[in-house]
Write an enzyme that holds these catalytic residues in place. Structure first.
Site, PDB file in Angstrom:
ATOM      1  N   LYS A  40       3.729 -18.535   6.003  1.00 37.70           N
ATOM      2  CA  LYS A  40       1.988 -18.649   7.447  1.00 37.70           C
ATOM      3  C   LYS A  40       1.828 -17.681   7.947  1.00 37.70           C
ATOM      4  O   LYS A  40       2.072 -16.729   8.233  1.00 37.70           O
ATOM      5  CB  LYS A  40       3.019 -20.513   8.293  1.00 37.70           C
ATOM      6  CG  LYS A  40       4.844 -19.341   8.834  1.00 37.70           C
ATOM      7  CD  LYS A  40       4.781 -19.868  10.359  1.00 37.70           C
ATOM      8  CE  LYS A  40       3.617 -19.810  11.853  1.00 37.70           C
ATOM      9  NZ  LYS A  40       4.942 -19.468  12.676  1.00 37.70           N
TER      10      LYS A  40
ATOM     11  N   GLU B 275      14.003 -21.669  21.884  1.00 38.87           N
ATOM     12  CA  GLU B 275      14.793 -19.717  21.196  1.00 38.87           C
ATOM     13  C   GLU B 275      14.825 -19.556  22.242  1.00 38.87           C
ATOM     14  O   GLU B 275      13.592 -19.289  24.233  1.00 38.87           O
ATOM     15  CB  GLU B 275      13.211 -19.629  20.640  1.00 38.87           C
ATOM     16  CG  GLU B 275      13.222 -20.118  19.667  1.00 38.87           C
ATOM     17  CD  GLU B 275      12.069 -19.385  18.440  1.00 38.87           C
ATOM     18  OE1 GLU B 275      12.253 -18.139  17.909  1.00 38.87           O
ATOM     19  OE2 GLU B 275      11.261 -20.039  19.139  1.00 38.87           O
TER      20      GLU B 275
ATOM     21  N   ARG C  89       0.680  -1.277   0.005  1.00 41.68           N
ATOM     22  CA  ARG C  89       0.571   0.144  -0.007  1.00 41.68           C
ATOM     23  C   ARG C  89       0.409   1.597   0.204  1.00 41.68           C
ATOM     24  O   ARG C  89       0.823   2.118  -0.819  1.00 41.68           O
ATOM     25  CB  ARG C  89      -0.326   0.175   1.109  1.00 41.68           C
ATOM     26  CG  ARG C  89      -1.650   1.107   1.618  1.00 41.68           C
ATOM     27  CD  ARG C  89      -2.505   1.291   2.443  1.00 41.68           C
ATOM     28  NE  ARG C  89      -3.239   0.527   2.952  1.00 41.68           N
ATOM     29  CZ  ARG C  89      -4.572  -0.048   1.823  1.00 41.68           C
ATOM     30  NH1 ARG C  89      -4.831   1.173   2.091  1.00 41.68           N
ATOM     31  NH2 ARG C  89      -5.357  -0.951   2.295  1.00 41.68           N
TER      32      ARG C  89
ATOM     33  N   ASP D 256       2.165 -21.844  16.583  1.00 45.84           N
ATOM     34  CA  ASP D 256       3.161 -21.077  16.158  1.00 45.84           C
ATOM     35  C   ASP D 256       4.427 -21.913  15.560  1.00 45.84           C
ATOM     36  O   ASP D 256       4.847 -21.482  15.006  1.00 45.84           O
ATOM     37  CB  ASP D 256       3.368 -20.147  16.860  1.00 45.84           C
ATOM     38  CG  ASP D 256       5.005 -19.052  16.488  1.00 45.84           C
ATOM     39  OD1 ASP D 256       4.621 -18.484  15.043  1.00 45.84           O
ATOM     40  OD2 ASP D 256       5.516 -18.598  16.899  1.00 45.84           O
TER      41      ASP D 256
ATOM     42  N   LYS E 269      14.994 -25.790   5.677  1.00 48.22           N
ATOM     43  CA  LYS E 269      16.827 -25.533   6.024  1.00 48.22           C
ATOM     44  C   LYS E 269      17.066 -27.421   6.015  1.00 48.22           C
ATOM     45  O   LYS E 269      16.535 -27.866   6.218  1.00 48.22           O
ATOM     46  CB  LYS E 269      16.135 -25.782   7.718  1.00 48.22           C
ATOM     47  CG  LYS E 269      15.818 -25.232   8.680  1.00 48.22           C
ATOM     48  CD  LYS E 269      15.465 -24.922  10.170  1.00 48.22           C
ATOM     49  CE  LYS E 269      14.594 -24.079  10.573  1.00 48.22           C
ATOM     50  NZ  LYS E 269      15.645 -22.678  10.881  1.00 48.22           N
TER      51      LYS E 269
ATOM     52  N   ASP F 288       6.410 -23.388   4.621  1.00 52.16           N
ATOM     53  CA  ASP F 288       6.268 -24.371   6.250  1.00 52.16           C
ATOM     54  C   ASP F 288       8.943 -23.957   5.947  1.00 52.16           C
ATOM     55  O   ASP F 288       9.358 -24.683   5.712  1.00 52.16           O
ATOM     56  CB  ASP F 288       6.447 -25.497   6.341  1.00 52.16           C
ATOM     57  CG  ASP F 288       6.884 -25.546   8.082  1.00 52.16           C
ATOM     58  OD1 ASP F 288       8.110 -25.515   8.456  1.00 52.16           O
ATOM     59  OD2 ASP F 288       6.203 -26.384   8.890  1.00 52.16           O
ATOM     60  N   HIS F 289       9.131 -22.975   6.387  1.00 48.81           N
ATOM     61  CA  HIS F 289      10.245 -22.785   6.719  1.00 48.81           C
ATOM     62  C   HIS F 289      11.532 -23.800   7.213  1.00 48.81           C
ATOM     63  O   HIS F 289      12.798 -23.713   6.553  1.00 48.81           O
ATOM     64  CB  HIS F 289      10.898 -21.285   6.827  1.00 48.81           C
ATOM     65  CG  HIS F 289      11.345 -21.337   8.434  1.00 48.81           C
ATOM     66  ND1 HIS F 289      10.363 -20.174   8.873  1.00 48.81           N
ATOM     67  CD2 HIS F 289      12.288 -21.274   8.558  1.00 48.81           C
ATOM     68  CE1 HIS F 289      10.339 -20.282  10.763  1.00 48.81           C
ATOM     69  NE2 HIS F 289      12.007 -20.702  10.297  1.00 48.81           N
TER      70      HIS F 289
ATOM     71  N   LYS G 153       9.651 -19.882  24.148  1.00 46.56           N
ATOM     72  CA  LYS G 153      10.791 -18.875  24.263  1.00 46.56           C
ATOM     73  C   LYS G 153      11.101 -18.686  25.046  1.00 46.56           C
ATOM     74  O   LYS G 153      10.487 -18.760  25.992  1.00 46.56           O
ATOM     75  CB  LYS G 153       9.582 -17.891  23.281  1.00 46.56           C
ATOM     76  CG  LYS G 153       8.978 -18.512  22.302  1.00 46.56           C
ATOM     77  CD  LYS G 153       8.481 -16.964  21.199  1.00 46.56           C
ATOM     78  CE  LYS G 153       8.003 -17.523  19.760  1.00 46.56           C
ATOM     79  NZ  LYS G 153       9.147 -17.195  18.988  1.00 46.56           N
TER      80      LYS G 153
ATOM     81  N   HIS H  52       6.174 -26.388  11.722  1.00 43.71           N
ATOM     82  CA  HIS H  52       7.636 -26.987  11.816  1.00 43.71           C
ATOM     83  C   HIS H  52       7.571 -27.926  12.609  1.00 43.71           C
ATOM     84  O   HIS H  52       8.588 -28.878  12.204  1.00 43.71           O
ATOM     85  CB  HIS H  52       7.896 -25.940  12.597  1.00 43.71           C
ATOM     86  CG  HIS H  52       7.765 -24.639  12.394  1.00 43.71           C
ATOM     87  ND1 HIS H  52       7.720 -24.356  10.542  1.00 43.71           N
ATOM     88  CD2 HIS H  52       7.974 -23.267  12.210  1.00 43.71           C
ATOM     89  CE1 HIS H  52       7.963 -22.652  11.224  1.00 43.71           C
ATOM     90  NE2 HIS H  52       7.478 -22.308  11.430  1.00 43.71           N
TER      91      HIS H  52
HETATM   92  C1  BG6 Z   1       8.457 -18.710  13.218  1.00 39.56           C
HETATM   93  C2  BG6 Z   1       7.723 -18.850  14.396  1.00 39.56           C
HETATM   94  O1  BG6 Z   1       8.089 -19.798  12.063  1.00 39.56           O
HETATM   95  O2  BG6 Z   1       9.403 -19.542  13.220  1.00 39.56           O
HETATM   96  C3  BG6 Z   1       8.297 -17.481  15.365  1.00 39.56           C
HETATM   97  O3  BG6 Z   1       6.458 -17.438  13.608  1.00 39.56           O
HETATM   98  C4  BG6 Z   1       9.560 -18.302  15.381  1.00 39.56           C
HETATM   99  O4  BG6 Z   1       7.390 -17.817  16.544  1.00 39.56           O
HETATM  100  C5  BG6 Z   1      10.526 -18.965  14.332  1.00 39.56           C
HETATM  101  O5  BG6 Z   1      10.712 -18.143  16.104  1.00 39.56           O
HETATM  102  C6  BG6 Z   1      11.603 -19.751  14.387  1.00 39.56           C
HETATM  103  O6  BG6 Z   1      12.304 -19.780  13.666  1.00 39.56           O
HETATM  104  P1  BG6 Z   1      14.044 -20.709  12.967  1.00 39.56           P
HETATM  105  O7  BG6 Z   1      13.745 -20.865  11.955  1.00 39.56           O
HETATM  106  O8  BG6 Z   1      14.623 -19.097  14.025  1.00 39.56           O
HETATM  107  O9  BG6 Z   1      13.863 -21.669  14.308  1.00 39.56           O
END
Ligand code: BG6
Length: 499
Positions: free
Chosen positions: A146, A214, A47, A233, A180, A175-176, A338, A238
């Site tokens: 996501k 984390e 935007r 999350d 990896k 889904d990142h 976290k 993941h």
């Molecule tokens: C994201 C979550 O999908 O993955 C975050 O929304 C999280 O909360 C993150 O911190 C973790 O990804 P990675 O690659 O740092 O393990």
């Protein structure tokens, strides 16, 4: 590797964080490795009114300085657009035509949705109505970030909606974790070695634990996170994808549908956690204020954007089973949170003890626990723990480590997840993207837990001081055992590691 067909990548939500932090740096790496198509450009859309140069300038924060980055930025363009308004798509179409003609790029488009999820059903519809989503002669792909839905019902609706405007084969759900390197290596470890697969079942494996810890808190994402929580999350997506890779049957070939069919079968075999089991099978926690290295760390409820009385979980640990031939009776444990003591993601495969204890030396004897630890991050690698004779008299056994660290592979760079995923989509390979049916199946597994938490307020949310391994009760999930307390370095463990 063959270069992808020439195309345009259109990023919706281009003024957001993900674009500058992850997408543009990943594209830059592909550019440096000459993996981008010969004729290729990125059109950022959102935007905010920006010129091409202003957009390019905004990307500087996460790009190095120098001539190469300058040259790379010449392929970045920008278009301000009110993406919810269908009338605006004429403008988009004109801009795409202009770019394609000017740069001699055929009208192959990848649309990347990096917008708030409320736009996930709006943009595809508008693209369809503008005639941009389907083409007989050119490819049209859609990448969706996501969260894919907030619960089972919304995920189903989203799938139905998307498939009105795009075909499943065109949809790439990110889904990142699947991007990896070490996650993909699980398939290679399992299926390229003759030594693991014969043991990879209920006859030899006692249980499997997956931790994704984390050390950071929710940072500036409190507003989003407070409506999500750790289960949505991290677990629904993941961590269940990791379970899919650890537990799947060998696919016939390494191809998108073959692999995704196997993951789906794992999800279909997850034993549902019933409403009245949730309290005993799932532990949730929330971090509270504490002091780490003389620094006061805020509790979750004091984070910006978080409700002062929030019951959202920043930690979750659960136990479950996979009801199929291979995994009958083997407990799986997942834990994520976290503000834990360190950042680490790993899969720990615990093998069964020997049936007869030849070296039982009496009072201090502890049977060897054979563990295979697949470290996803950091200090990526694999560690095998096994018993060895302590030198000297008698037959005393001690546990030792055999470890491989990716860092010892000289000259090999581990690509960032987004680099791999963007490249795969450019090449039309959806293997590392999730399919609609699997996403829904994963939601079906977590939905009863979400429902129980919502309706049964007696299920506790345990507080845990920031910087600790979550509520102690999470240990009770593991019959006769406890979680491994991993450190930054793969071979170290212990209750207290770096804070
Ligand atoms: C994201 C979550 O999908 O993955 C975050 O929304 C999280 O909360 C993150 O911190 C973790 O990804 P990675 O690659 O740092 O393990």
């Amino acid at each position: 590797m063959k270069r992808a067909t020439n195309h345009l990548l259109i990023i919706f939500g281009a003024s957001g964080d993900l674009t500058k932090r992850k997408l543009i740096p990943a594209l830059y790496q592909l550019y440096l490795q000459k993996l981008l198509p010969e004729r290729f450009a990125v059109l950022g859309v959102s935007r905010t009114h920006l010129s091409n140069d202003e957009f390019r300038g905004r990307m500087d924060e996460f790009l190095p300085q120098g001539n190469e980055a300058k040259a790379f930025k010449q392929i970045l363009f920008y278009q301000a657009l009110a993406v919810a308004d269908p009338k605006e798509y004429k403008k988009l179409k004109l801009r795409l035509d202009e770019l394609c003609n000017g740069l001699d790029i055929p009208p192959n488009y990848i649309f990347y949705l990096s917008t708030p999820p409320s736009m996930y059903s709006v943009i595809p519809k508008n693209l369809y109505e503008a005639g941009l989503s389907l083409s007989e002669s050119h490819f049209r792909r859609l990448i969706i970030e996501k969260p894919f839905g907030m619960d089972l019902e919304s995920a189903k609706k989203l799938n139905i909606n998307l498939l009105h405007y795009f075909r499943e084969k065109q949809v790439y759900r990110i889904d990142h974790y699947l991007g990896k390197e070490t996650v993909q290596n699980m398939l290679v470890t399992r299926f390229s070695n003759g030594i693991f697969e014969p043991l990879w079942n209920h006859n030899y494996i006692d249980h499997i634990k997956i931790t994704s810890a984390e050390s950071l808190g929710v940072e500036n994402r409190g507003g989003y996170y407070d409506h999500s929580g750790a289960l949505r999350d991290m677990v629904q997506n993941h961590l269940l994808q990791l379970v899919g890779f650890v537990a799947m049957e060998p696919p016939g070939v390494i191809e998108a549908d073959a692999i995704r069919n196997e993951t789906l079968k794992v999800f279909q075999a997850l034993r549902p956690i019933k409403h009245d089991q949730v309290e005993n099978y799932v532990i949730r926690g929330q971090y509270t204020k504490s002091t780490i290295n003389s620094k006061i760390i805020k509790g979750y409820r004091d984070e910006p954007g978080v409700d002062k009385n929030s019951r959202t979980e920043t930690f979750v640990a659960l136990k479950f089973y996979i009801d199929n031939w291979r995994w009958a009776g083997v407990p799986f444990y997942i834990r994520t949170g976290k503000r834990l003591p360190t950042r680490v993601t790993e899969v720990v495969v615990h093998f069964k003890n020997v049936p007869h204890h030849l070296f039982d030396s009496g009072k201090n004897y502890k049977p060897v626990e054979n563990q295979l630890i697949i470290r996803i991050q950091p200090d990526e690698g694999i560690l095998l723990k096994f018993g060895m004779k302590t030198p000297g008299a008698g037959f005393n056994v001690q546990t030792v480590n055999m470890d491989f660290h990716y860092s010892s592979l000289s000259g090999e760079k581990i690509p960032a997840a987004y680099e791999r995923l963007l490249l795969d989509c450019m090449q039309g390979d959806a293997t590392l993207y999730t399919r609609g049916d699997a996403v829904e199946e994963a939601w079906s597994f977590v939905q009863p837990i979400l429902d129980a938490w919502q309706t049964n307020l007696k299920i506790p949310v345990y507080g845990y001081p920031a910087g600790t391994w979550g509520p102690n009760v999470a240990d009770n999930l593991i019959t006769g055992g406890h979680w491994r307390y991993p450190c930054k370095n793969l071979s170290n463990d212990g209750l207290y590691c770096e804070l």
